[in-house]
Design an enzyme around this catalytic site. Sequence first.
Site, PDB file in Angstrom:
ATOM      1  N   GLY A   1       0.846  -1.184   0.000  1.00  0.00           N
ATOM      2  CA  GLY A   1       0.000   0.000   0.000  1.00  0.00           C
ATOM      3  C   GLY A   1       0.885   1.238   0.000  1.00  0.00           C
ATOM      4  O   GLY A   1       0.957   1.993  -0.966  1.00  0.00           O
TER       5      GLY A   1
ATOM      6  N   CYS B   1      -8.937  18.613  21.039  1.00  0.00           N
ATOM      7  CA  CYS B   1      -8.651  18.682  22.474  1.00  0.00           C
ATOM      8  C   CYS B   1      -7.960  17.395  22.921  1.00  0.00           C
ATOM      9  O   CYS B   1      -8.522  16.593  23.674  1.00  0.00           O
ATOM     10  CB  CYS B   1      -9.928  18.912  23.261  1.00  0.00           C
ATOM     11  SG  CYS B   1     -10.678  20.484  22.839  1.00  0.00           S
TER      12      CYS B   1
HETATM   13  C1  LIG Z   1      -1.547  -3.206   5.964  1.00  0.00           C
HETATM   14  C2  LIG Z   1      -1.325  -4.412   5.119  1.00  0.00           C
HETATM   15  C3  LIG Z   1      -0.694  -4.305   3.878  1.00  0.00           C
HETATM   16  C4  LIG Z   1      -0.124  -3.014   3.353  1.00  0.00           C
HETATM   17  O1  LIG Z   1       0.911  -2.541   4.130  1.00  0.00           O
HETATM   18  P1  LIG Z   1       1.846  -1.350   3.566  1.00  0.00           P
HETATM   19  O2  LIG Z   1       2.746  -1.045   4.709  1.00  0.00           O
HETATM   20  O3  LIG Z   1       0.933  -0.230   3.244  1.00  0.00           O
HETATM   21  O4  LIG Z   1       2.546  -1.867   2.372  1.00  0.00           O
HETATM   22  C5  LIG Z   1      -0.580  -5.438   3.111  1.00  0.00           C
HETATM   23  N1  LIG Z   1      -1.059  -6.627   3.544  1.00  0.00           N
HETATM   24  C6  LIG Z   1      -1.663  -6.779   4.728  1.00  0.00           C
HETATM   25  C7  LIG Z   1      -2.150  -8.121   5.131  1.00  0.00           C
HETATM   26  C8  LIG Z   1      -1.808  -5.679   5.566  1.00  0.00           C
HETATM   27  O5  LIG Z   1      -2.397  -5.827   6.761  1.00  0.00           O
END
Ligand SMILES: *Cc1c(COP(=O)(O)O)cnc(C)c1O
Length: 427
Positions: free
Chosen positions: A274, A344
Amino acid sequence: MPMSLSFAERLQPALPQIVEAFGTPFHVYDEAGMVEGGRRLNQLFAAVPGFREYYAVKALPNLRILEILRRELGFGFDCSSIPELQMARSLGAGPDDIMFSSNNTSPAEYAEALGNGGCILNLDDITFIDKVPLMPELICFRYNPGNRRTGNAIIGKPEEAKYGLRHDQIIDAYRLALERGASRFGLHTMVVSNERNYEYMVATIEMLFGICKEVTEATGIRFEFINIGGGIGIPYRPEQEPFDLAGLAEKAAILFEAFWRETGYTPRLLMECGRAITGPHGVLVTRVLNVMSKYRDYVGVDACMSSLMRPAMYDAYHHITAVGRDGREKRGVSGVVDVVGSLCENNDKFAQQRELPAVEDGDYLLIQDTGAHGLAMGFQYNGRLRPKELLFHRDGSIELIRRAETLDDYLRTQTNFEPRTLKLGEG
Ligand SMILES: *Cc1c(COP(=O)(O)O)cnc(C)c1O
């Protein structure tokens, strides 16, 4: 250096017009940066069999962005909740395009995941084999190496993590799935988070290949894919080096070749990043409301934690620049400021004790690298509603891709439902 600094340079000349048209605060995402970065990933991994990225929807769950990643880059989607799954399906993603990596899963989630043609189901626990309403043809398990870990500290200790199957459960899991009728198999793990050393990912591939061989020896099954998870890091700090994607791609190709020579077959390589895909291509633009001097010096801005939780939650660093103020003297005696929102909550800070050029009320700050786990993690506590999202297109146009929340949105769950009162004891 934070990659969105180059975007910030392109953004700045357009900023007066954008803030005039849309008002602050907002996250703005760079289509060119995302698409170029994604193309580079696809090209670098072209030599690795069947490579495909399944974008982790939770990082930036905006339909316009997801649509671009799918159309321009051919990415699939990694989803872990029903709404994420439904968003992916609404964009036309089919069974092969969706990896469902939930944990602590409910029956309703299985029903949705297996409905509508299904998806690639990634089971997080051995007990889930008996809980899925039906065993799909293709099944994947999430492996947790425990103290055999090959990972960094950011994600914590795998042996304390709630995810995945233990090493002593993994062979039984595939054997059971086989008995229940599965005929195609994948293997998944995620042992790093925001990791910039590519050697950890190389080690992850080696670890998964080791598990593949153990499982094959015990059960005879062959793996259609291995999924090394997300977790590729980005340089949030100016002095940090980027993750060496080319290095990983090169080593991965060598490892896949060696695995093929040893076993006579080749699984595909899947990834579900991601942050690495969209993180560097987002900027939170916020306006200075108040410059204040208390026991510390404060710069109060018109965004707050509801737009970006990472600094408060993880003590994470986001680089901040002040538009048009480069080279100015630092402020105050200490020369450092806390950049704060209006919530806050004393941890409502984007930066603490940060060197910034002196700014004035009305100046604009660019908070960098907010394209992943930024707005998505935001909340509405204290009635501080979430801001809008804009997309800076390759043709230079700026599109509103999410409006800011309103009082109506905030009150909807209190006003927009059928009234119900239960009187106890009246059967
Ligand atoms: C959060 C997550 C990702 C993505 O993580 P990044 O750090 O954004 O690359 C991929 N796979 C799973 C199972 C996750 O929980």
